[in-house]
Each structure stands twice: as C-alpha cells, then as structure tokens.
Scaffold this active site. Structure first.
Site, PDB file in Angstrom:
ATOM      1  N   GLU A  11       0.803  -1.224   0.000  1.00  0.00           N
ATOM      2  CA  GLU A  11       0.000   0.000   0.000  1.00  0.00           C
ATOM      3  C   GLU A  11       0.835   1.273   0.000  1.00  0.00           C
ATOM      4  OE1 GLU A  11      -4.073  -1.652   2.115  1.00  0.00           O
ATOM      5  OE2 GLU A  11      -2.410  -1.001   3.403  1.00  0.00           O
ATOM      6  N   MET A 171      -9.188  -3.144   8.519  1.00  0.00           N
ATOM      7  CA  MET A 171      -8.589  -3.630   9.763  1.00  0.00           C
ATOM      8  C   MET A 171      -7.723  -2.612  10.508  1.00  0.00           C
ATOM      9  SD  MET A 171      -7.676  -7.547   8.551  1.00  0.00           S
ATOM     10  CE  MET A 171      -7.193  -8.054  10.210  1.00  0.00           C
ATOM     11  N   ASP A 195     -12.427  -5.550  -2.809  1.00  0.00           N
ATOM     12  CA  ASP A 195     -13.230  -6.769  -2.792  1.00  0.00           C
ATOM     13  C   ASP A 195     -14.604  -6.442  -2.251  1.00  0.00           C
ATOM     14  OD1 ASP A 195     -13.360  -7.577   0.262  1.00  0.00           O
ATOM     15  OD2 ASP A 195     -11.295  -7.009  -0.121  1.00  0.00           O
TER      16      ASP A 195
END
Length: 227
Positions: A11, A171, A195
C-alpha cells in the site's frame, strides 16, 4: 510534517516510487521513510495489519516524527452494493465493529470514555472532494468499520452494515482515527475498494490489491501537493 500511512508494504510502495528519494529510519521494529515531496516534508510508513499495529505506528508518526496531519491510504472491502471493485471511498467517520461490551448494557463499538464513531477532518475531506472533481473521478463518502478480522462472510458483512450503517470494512482505520483524535491531529482515511467483503473476498483481495493501492497512492500525493 505530513504522515502517510498504510497497513501493508504493497500500500505504500507506489508512494515511495512516486516520491523517489527518501531516507529510511528504523525504529520500534518498523521502518519510517522521510522524504520531501514538492516542498512538503513527509514521513511514510506501513504499520502491518491490524488495529494494534496501526495504532502504534500512527502514534509514533505523531509523537516521534511530529506529524501535524495524517493521511491513510489502502484498500477495503465493500459493504455497500453500489461500491464496486476499484471505487474510492473516504471515511466520514470510523467505528470498531469488533468492540463488544454489550454484556454491560453498552452498544456495539463503545467503551466508556470514547465515542462510538470518530469523525475525520472536514477540511481534508473537502480537499479530497475538490481533487476528485478536478480529476473527474468518482469518490464516495461513508462510515468505515474496522475490526481485527478479514471479512469474507456474507452474514457478518450484513451484520456490520446493519449495526453501524457502514459502507466498507477494513482492519486499521478506526484505531488510527482514535489516535489522531486523542492527539489532536487532523486525519483523512482513503480506501480503494478491492473486494466485496463476501464469500469471494480472498480471491478478490489478492487480485486487486496492487491496482487499488496504486490508485490511492496517486490520489494521496495529489492531496499532499495541495496542503
């Protein structure tokens, strides 16, 4: 100093590539990358996955590296059927969906001394909207629900969406938000949808992580230019 934080190496790799030159500082079992990007001092890091790791890293970026703003970039699973893979979403507020002391009569996501939802910075959100408009790209807004679980179950997905009216799940975001709120640092959380947070999430996540992270990285650096 502006902090740019992701959860995984993937990321922040596009950001480091775009920044070009940087200095690496090893501290507290992590690496922090110091750079100057178009006149702006940056500290860039990835926290490792999960709320505790994200909270530790965000705290260090503020307390040790003196970041005055924090921009988080990464990917998330959609809880909203209108959000498709590749779409971008910023958090208006964040909540910990796995925080549960309902046995004591409290609502989900709440512990005494804190609020259920932590609001992101209005000014940074407005800047993001202006950049999205200028680039003629879609940018959605919504509640992001955070927990130490990778959600790949439709029943759990429906529960989180119902309880918190959340648009996406991930998360790290809510723990970063709580750190920033506690330390008085404006923050912005950007997530590219990788997703659907449903039964096929594992497959989708691996397939779209790199592309989604690249889109987010370009957007975050354009925000940096305009701060």
């Amino acid at each position: 100093m502006i902090a740019i934080l992701g959860a995984m190496q993937e990321e922040i790799t596009p950001i480091l590539e775009m920044v070009g030159e940087y200095k690496t500082v090893q501290y507290a079992n992590n690496k922090f990358y110091l750079a100057n990007y178009k006149g702006k001092e940056l500290v860039i890091a990835y926290s490792k996955i999960g709320k505790v790791n994200a909270a530790i890293t965000a705290t260090l970026m503020v307390e040790k590296f003196k970041a005055s703003k924090l921009l988080f970039t990464g990917v998330a699973g959609s809880l909203d059927e209108s959000l498709k893979i590749g779409d971008m979403l910023y958090a208006t507020s964040l909540v910990q969906h796995d925080l549960d002391i309902t046995a004591f009569g409290h609502p989900y996501g709440y512990v005494p001394g804190t609020s259920i939802f932590v609001k992101s910075d209005v000014g940074l959100n407005e800047l993001a909207k202006k950049i999205a408009d200028k680039k003629d790209m879609g940018l959605s807004a919504g509640v992001i629900a955070t927990g130490d679980q990778f959600i790949c179950d439709n029943e759990k997905k429906a529960w989180i969406k119902k309880i918190f009216n959340a648009s996406a799940t991930e998360m790290e975001g809510a723990s970063v938000a709580l750190v920033c709120e506690t330390l008085g640092v404006p923050f912005f959380i950007l997530r590219a949808i990788s997703d659907g947070a449903g039964d096929a999430a594992e497959f989708d996540f691996d397939k779209f992580l790199q592309d989604s992270a690249s889109v987010s990285a370009k957007f975050i650096l354009e925000m940096v230019e305009n701060l």
